[in-house]
Every structure is written in C-alpha cells, then in structure tokens.
Enzyme design. Structure first.
Site, PDB file in Angstrom:
ATOM      1  CB  VAL A  55     -47.140 -20.961 -22.862  1.00 13.53           C
ATOM      2  CG1 VAL A  55     -48.541 -21.066 -22.661  1.00 13.53           C
ATOM      3  CG2 VAL A  55     -46.643 -21.876 -23.861  1.00 13.53           C
ATOM      4  CG  ASP A  56     -51.676 -16.030 -24.246  1.00 15.55           C
ATOM      5  OD1 ASP A  56     -52.600 -15.434 -23.354  1.00 15.55           O
ATOM      6  OD2 ASP A  56     -51.729 -16.194 -25.298  1.00 15.55           O
ATOM      7  CG  ASP A  68     -40.013 -21.706 -26.865  1.00 17.50           C
ATOM      8  OD1 ASP A  68     -39.243 -20.613 -27.278  1.00 17.50           O
ATOM      9  OD2 ASP A  68     -41.241 -21.865 -27.061  1.00 17.50           O
ATOM     10  CB  SER A  72     -54.038 -24.311 -15.294  1.00 20.80           C
ATOM     11  OG  SER A  72     -55.056 -23.751 -15.833  1.00 20.80           O
ATOM     12  CB  THR A  73     -48.607 -25.825 -14.112  1.00 18.62           C
ATOM     13  OG1 THR A  73     -47.796 -25.681 -15.237  1.00 18.62           O
ATOM     14  CG2 THR A  73     -49.634 -27.166 -14.379  1.00 18.62           C
TER      15      THR A  73
HETATM   16  N1  APR Z   1     -43.093 -23.419 -24.020  1.00 20.43           N
HETATM   17  C1  APR Z   1     -43.548 -24.199 -23.399  1.00 20.43           C
HETATM   18  N2  APR Z   1     -44.031 -24.083 -22.024  1.00 20.43           N
HETATM   19  C2  APR Z   1     -44.107 -22.967 -21.817  1.00 20.43           C
HETATM   20  C3  APR Z   1     -43.598 -21.850 -22.476  1.00 20.43           C
HETATM   21  C4  APR Z   1     -42.911 -22.228 -23.707  1.00 20.43           C
HETATM   22  N3  APR Z   1     -42.548 -21.360 -24.296  1.00 20.43           N
HETATM   23  N4  APR Z   1     -43.471 -20.627 -21.626  1.00 20.43           N
HETATM   24  C5  APR Z   1     -44.046 -21.005 -20.249  1.00 20.43           C
HETATM   25  N5  APR Z   1     -44.378 -22.480 -20.448  1.00 20.43           N
HETATM   26  C6  APR Z   1     -45.125 -23.177 -19.322  1.00 20.43           C
HETATM   27  C7  APR Z   1     -44.804 -22.659 -17.910  1.00 20.43           C
HETATM   28  O1  APR Z   1     -43.625 -22.938 -17.434  1.00 20.43           O
HETATM   29  C8  APR Z   1     -46.103 -23.327 -16.944  1.00 20.43           C
HETATM   30  O2  APR Z   1     -45.196 -24.816 -17.037  1.00 20.43           O
HETATM   31  O3  APR Z   1     -46.218 -23.460 -19.618  1.00 20.43           O
HETATM   32  C9  APR Z   1     -46.881 -23.576 -18.350  1.00 20.43           C
HETATM   33  C10 APR Z   1     -48.339 -22.818 -18.276  1.00 20.43           C
HETATM   34  O4  APR Z   1     -47.832 -21.378 -17.732  1.00 20.43           O
HETATM   35  P1  APR Z   1     -48.539 -20.045 -17.865  1.00 20.43           P
HETATM   36  O5  APR Z   1     -48.090 -19.784 -19.470  1.00 20.43           O
HETATM   37  O6  APR Z   1     -48.479 -19.056 -16.860  1.00 20.43           O
HETATM   38  O7  APR Z   1     -49.973 -20.268 -18.222  1.00 20.43           O
HETATM   39  P2  APR Z   1     -51.409 -20.420 -16.977  1.00 20.43           P
HETATM   40  O8  APR Z   1     -50.763 -21.022 -15.874  1.00 20.43           O
HETATM   41  O9  APR Z   1     -52.197 -21.701 -17.794  1.00 20.43           O
HETATM   42  O10 APR Z   1     -51.710 -18.978 -16.751  1.00 20.43           O
HETATM   43  C11 APR Z   1     -52.705 -18.604 -17.970  1.00 20.43           C
HETATM   44  O11 APR Z   1     -51.044 -16.530 -18.096  1.00 20.43           O
HETATM   45  O12 APR Z   1     -49.731 -15.964 -19.720  1.00 20.43           O
HETATM   46  C12 APR Z   1     -50.976 -15.609 -19.006  1.00 20.43           C
HETATM   47  O13 APR Z   1     -52.428 -14.840 -20.857  1.00 20.43           O
HETATM   48  C13 APR Z   1     -52.178 -15.829 -20.015  1.00 20.43           C
HETATM   49  O14 APR Z   1     -53.837 -15.082 -18.195  1.00 20.43           O
HETATM   50  C14 APR Z   1     -53.228 -16.281 -18.862  1.00 20.43           C
HETATM   51  C15 APR Z   1     -52.432 -16.983 -17.953  1.00 20.43           C
END
Ligand code: APR
Length: 175
Positions: free
Chosen positions: A34-35, A11, A118-119
């Site tokens: 992750v945001d 995490d 972005s994944t």
């Molecule tokens: N630690 C590490 N990796 C994580 C965590 C964590 N705590 N939570 C999620 N992930 C991984 C997900 O499994 C994925 O592989 O981070 C990667 C990016 O996924 P997202 O968080 O959905 O980000 P993204 O695809 O770039 O989309 C961004 O999602 O949350 C919203 O505000 C954000 O609008 C933006 C969009």
C-alpha cells in the site's frame, strides 16, 4: 453525533476522505504494497515531503498532504514486523491505530481510512491484526472530538470477512 465505523473493499488511494493511513516503513521513503501504491498515486511531491520528516519509529504516526490523491492528507505510520507475537507486536500495532487517530483529531479531520496495517509484507496474522485494529479504534474513537468516521479498507475478501467477524465480536453496527 454518532461516530461511524465501516468496512470497505477498495484501493485506498481512490478514497475521497480527509486522511488515508499509509502502512509505511521507518524511512518513510516509500516501498511496496500500500506504501508503493500511495506514493505512486500521490506523485513525486510526496517523497519530497516525506524526506523532510526524518523517518518514524514503529507505532509512530506522521502527516503529510495528499498531493495528487483525492484524500487531503496522508498519515504515515509504521507497523510492527510480526515475528512470534512475543515481541510486543500487539502493543506496537495498537499504537499505530491510536497515534494515527489522535493525529487526525489534532488536525480536526473527520473521516479517516485505514489499510490493514502490517498484514502484508510485515506478516501479521490477519485475525489478530483485525482484532487489534477494531478494538483500538473503538477505544480511541471515543476520546476524539473531530473524527466522526473510520473506514477499514480491505483489499481482498478474506480481509473483509475478518473485519466483519470483528465487528460482530465487538457488537459494531456495520454502517
Ligand atoms: N489499498 C488498500 N489496501 C492495500 C493496497 C491498496 N492499494 N495495497 C495493499 N493493500 C493491503 C494489503 O493487502 C495488506 O492487507 O494493505 C495491507 C498492508 O500490506 P502492506 O502494504 O504489505 O504493508 P505492511 O504489511 O504493513 O508492510 C509494510 O511493506 O510496502 C512496504 O514500505 C512498506 O516496508 C513497508 C512494509
């Protein structure tokens, strides 16, 4: 000193590194994935800080303190939403890694951890995204002075395997 790249299943909010990278959206005001996890773990001061950043374009990177996180800084970058691969998604994703690394270098940071930008919500296919991540970091890391260690943080075993495949493809020792 030899620069290191590694893959870690964790995490990202728990990592004690100089900076973790947040896969944010253009508002920089938080979201899911992750945001959401980063804003939750960093606490409300993070939102107060990001409100002053006035958002970011896709590919851009902006920095805040880490507040309650073990990481000292958070570098917020906005990945591309994947549609069909014909809308410069690859260049825009590469820009996230390039600008985040260069910003970390500007701040003389040594260790930086990236999620798989972005994944998730933004639908970027894992294999292409991992290849862009590893290729871009490999290229830009040689242009940085202070950055010594880059961690690709994976959240699940598929992602881990994809990065290991790319490390092999680029001949990178998995330190
Ligand atoms: N630690 C590490 N990796 C994580 C965590 C964590 N705590 N939570 C999620 N992930 C991984 C997900 O499994 C994925 O592989 O981070 C990667 C990016 O996924 P997202 O968080 O959905 O980000 P993204 O695809 O770039 O989309 C961004 O999602 O949350 C919203 O505000 C954000 O609008 C933006 C969009």
């Amino acid at each position: 000193m030899k620069k290191k790249m590694m893959i870690e299943q964790a995490d990202i909010t728990t990592l004690k590194v100089d900076a973790i990278v947040n896969a944010a959206n253009e508002s920089l005001l938080g979201g899911g994935g992750v945001d959401g996890a980063i804003h939750k773990a960093a606490g409300p001061e993070l939102l107060e800080a990001t409100k002053k950043l006035d958002g970011a374009e896709t590919g851009e990177a902006k920095i805040t303190k880490g507040f309650k996180l073990p990481a000292e800084y958070i570098i917020h970058t906005v990945g591309p939403v994947y549609h069909d691969g014909q809308e410069d998604e690859a260049e825009r994703l590469a820009a996230c890694y390039e600008h985040s690394l260069k910003l970390a270098d500007e701040y003389k940071l040594e260790t930086i951890a990236f999620p798989s930008i972005s994944t998730g919500v933004y639908n970027y296919p894992l294999e292409e995204a991992a290849e862009i991540a590893v290729a871009t970091v490999t290229k830009i890391l040689n242009q940085t002075d202070s950055v010594k260690e880059v961690i690709f943080v994976v959240f699940d075993v598929d992602n881990q395997r994809m990065y290991e495949k790319m490390f092999e493809k680029f001949g990178i020792q998995h330190s």
